[in-house]
Design a protein around this motif. Structure first.
Motif, PDB file in Angstrom:
ATOM      1  N   SER A 199      -4.317   5.116  -1.750  1.00 41.76           N
ATOM      2  CA  SER A 199      -4.726   5.453  -3.121  1.00 41.76           C
ATOM      3  C   SER A 199      -6.045   6.230  -3.135  1.00 41.76           C
ATOM      4  O   SER A 199      -6.228   7.150  -3.935  1.00 41.76           O
ATOM      5  CB  SER A 199      -4.879   4.174  -3.960  1.00 41.76           C
ATOM      6  N   ILE A 200      -6.982   5.857  -2.247  1.00 37.12           N
ATOM      7  CA  ILE A 200      -8.250   6.577  -2.151  1.00 37.12           C
ATOM      8  C   ILE A 200      -8.011   8.031  -1.770  1.00 37.12           C
ATOM      9  O   ILE A 200      -8.601   8.960  -2.341  1.00 37.12           O
ATOM     10  CB  ILE A 200      -9.185   5.886  -1.130  1.00 37.12           C
ATOM     11  N   LYS A 232      -5.279   0.287 -11.774  1.00 39.42           N
ATOM     12  CA  LYS A 232      -5.852  -0.018 -10.457  1.00 39.42           C
ATOM     13  C   LYS A 232      -6.212  -1.501 -10.306  1.00 39.42           C
ATOM     14  O   LYS A 232      -6.061  -2.069  -9.229  1.00 39.42           O
ATOM     15  CB  LYS A 232      -7.077   0.864 -10.211  1.00 39.42           C
ATOM     16  N   PRO A 239      -9.843  -6.222  -1.316  1.00 37.42           N
ATOM     17  CA  PRO A 239      -9.087  -5.344  -2.206  1.00 37.42           C
ATOM     18  C   PRO A 239      -9.384  -5.556  -3.685  1.00 37.42           C
ATOM     19  O   PRO A 239      -9.377  -4.600  -4.473  1.00 37.42           O
ATOM     20  CB  PRO A 239      -7.622  -5.709  -1.881  1.00 37.42           C
ATOM     21  N   ASN A 258      -4.743  -1.591   2.226  1.00 35.66           N
ATOM     22  CA  ASN A 258      -4.233  -1.565   0.856  1.00 35.66           C
ATOM     23  C   ASN A 258      -4.719  -0.369   0.036  1.00 35.66           C
ATOM     24  O   ASN A 258      -3.951   0.167  -0.769  1.00 35.66           O
ATOM     25  CB  ASN A 258      -4.644  -2.861   0.138  1.00 35.66           C
ATOM     26  N   TRP A 259      -5.956   0.042   0.236  1.00 35.35           N
ATOM     27  CA  TRP A 259      -6.525   1.034  -0.669  1.00 35.35           C
ATOM     28  C   TRP A 259      -6.626   2.439  -0.098  1.00 35.35           C
ATOM     29  O   TRP A 259      -6.821   3.399  -0.845  1.00 35.35           O
ATOM     30  CB  TRP A 259      -7.908   0.585  -1.151  1.00 35.35           C
ATOM     31  N   GLY A 261       0.817  -1.205   0.000  1.00 29.63           N
ATOM     32  CA  GLY A 261       0.000   0.000   0.000  1.00 29.63           C
ATOM     33  C   GLY A 261       0.853   1.257   0.000  1.00 29.63           C
ATOM     34  O   GLY A 261       0.549   2.230  -0.698  1.00 29.63           O
ATOM     35  N   GLY A 286      -4.745  -4.076  -7.610  1.00 33.81           N
ATOM     36  CA  GLY A 286      -5.605  -4.933  -6.787  1.00 33.81           C
ATOM     37  C   GLY A 286      -5.052  -6.340  -6.702  1.00 33.81           C
ATOM     38  O   GLY A 286      -5.089  -6.977  -5.645  1.00 33.81           O
ATOM     39  N   GLY A 302     -10.878  -2.657  -5.947  1.00 29.04           N
ATOM     40  CA  GLY A 302     -10.122  -2.249  -7.135  1.00 29.04           C
ATOM     41  C   GLY A 302     -11.032  -2.105  -8.343  1.00 29.04           C
ATOM     42  O   GLY A 302     -10.931  -1.140  -9.115  1.00 29.04           O
TER      43      GLY A 302
END
Length: 405
Positions: A241-242, A46, A357, A237-238, A32, A50, A361
């Motif tokens: 990026s979010i 993306k 994830p 993990n996200w 991440g 994922g 994704g």
């Protein structure tokens, strides 16, 4: 003298297991933290990222189940040492992956090592502490995971000229340094039954997970593990990026992740101690009610300070909730099946951690915003809460020792 010796063994066990958990947390958070630079170097979209996030979790699934099974047969210490060496080596291999396929292969085998280590860490801490302090001991060990993730976030703020690879260098070299410490100093309180120098055959997996009234407990644990880890890994993990997609800078996203993991460390300790003192139904309402509130805060926050506070709250209840499950699971299985039962629950949890994830994704690739991601997590959390509430109606305590086949 015996009491002093037992306390010394407990302290050494928790310290060494904490160090392994610290590196496990760092390696879990590393993709991440490295996602932005990694996707740029490999030209990944993306959906590809994922898969990078999820393939490591996929490796944890067989790692957790097989690692727990082997530990019940051959001993916790041997399997833990092998698993730490495995995820250390392949964390380093991640930095030299020559293609997307090689990158996925390295992350998968890193996941196998990470997955095999966790049920052994839980079993070692549980057996060293005994029934009265099991939740506290597991939480003291497991708080290394969020602190390791916080360390990964802090490393993400550094600029030493190696870019995204730095976090994987640390996540590979330090575990290999820990291996000899485990070999020389880690007590192994669980001794597989021996007959004439040969290990006695363990009870079957079926007898541990299904028979003697264990099926209901196993299924309830699995549902709680699945959805709790699903939400936790979506955030691990996200979330960076979010946040970047919302307009936050990469270093600001790292600050939110750092705040989340510091909250996770505090939540792990607080909720772990509470598990030794409060009924399961109270812990269920506390963990999942707090998680839903924290997700709502992450959805509504816009400024960096508010987002950091929301992340801190989310860390308390998501990772702290995981620790509650890890402390509860060993209580429902006999000593000669404890790592198997816990490992199976962790493996099912990893399916949720892998699924989350991947789904997110695809949702983000289709343009789903933060609110859509958070709302998608709510139904699973309700199911996890209901399962844990139902589990509270079942008599607490280890199942009767399963007879040797």
């Amino acid at each position: 003298m015996t009491v002093k010796t037992d306390k010394t063994k407990l302290l050494i066990t928790i310290m060494l297991c904490f160090l392994v958990a610290l590196m496990e947390g760092l390696d879990l958070q590393a993709p991440g933290i490295a996602a932005h630079g990694m996707s740029a170097d490999y030209g990944l979209d993306k959906v590809d990222m994922g898969w990078v996030f999820s393939v490591g979790v996929l490796g944890m699934l067989p790692g957790a189940f097989v690692g727990g099974r082997l530990a019940d047969r051959y001993g916790r210490k041997k399997v833990l040492i092998a698993s730490v060496a495995l995820f250390g080596v392949f964390s380093l291999v991640t930095t030299v992956a020559w293609s997307f396929s090689a990158l996925l292969f390295a992350r998968f085998l890193t996941g196998v090592g990470l997955g095999a280590s966790l049920p052994n860490l839980i079993a070692l801490a549980s057996e060293a502490a005994g029934e009265r302090m099991r939740g506290t001991a597991v939480s003291m060990m497991y708080c290394g995971v969020p602190l390791g993730a916080a360390l990964a976030a802090a490393i993400g703020l550094l600029n030493l000229g190696v870019g995204w690879k730095l976090v994987f260098y640390v996540g590979g070299i330090v575990p290999l340094v820990i291996v000899p410490l485990l070999a020389f100093y880690l007590p192994d309180l669980y001794k597989p039954a021996q007959t004439g120098g040969a290990t006695v055959e363990l009870p079957s997996t079926k007898s541990i997970l299904v028979e003697n009234g264990s099926l209901k407990i196993t299924l309830l644990l699995w549902v709680s593990f699945f959805f709790t880890l699903m939400v936790t890994y979506i955030l691990i993990n996200w979330l960076p990026s979010i946040l970047i997609g919302q307009g936050f800078k990469p270093n600001e996203a790292s600050m939110v992740v750092l705040s989340m993991q510091l909250g996770a460390a505090i939540g792990t300790l607080m909720l772990g101690v509470a598990t030794d003192r409060l009924p399961i139904w109270v812990m269920s309402l506390l963990v999942y009610g707090g998680t839903l509130i924290s997700l709502a805060c992450l959805t509504s926050a816009t400024a960096l300070p508010a987002m950091m506070a929301a992340g801190f709250l989310a860390g308390i209840f998501t990772t702290g909730g995981q620790c509650v499950l890890y402390a509860l699971a060993p209580q429902f299985y006999p000593a000669n099946g404890r790592a198997t039962g816990t490992g199976a629950a962790v493996a099912v949890g990893r399916i949720g951690a892998m699924t989350g994830p991947l789904v997110i994704g695809k949702m983000m690739a289709l343009g789903a915003g933060t609110s859509g991601v958070m709302l998608a997590s709510a139904p699973g959390l309700v199911l996890a809460a209901m399962s844990l509430l139902y589990l509270s109606s079942i008599k607490k305590g280890p199942a009767p020792t399963t007879s040797v086949a």
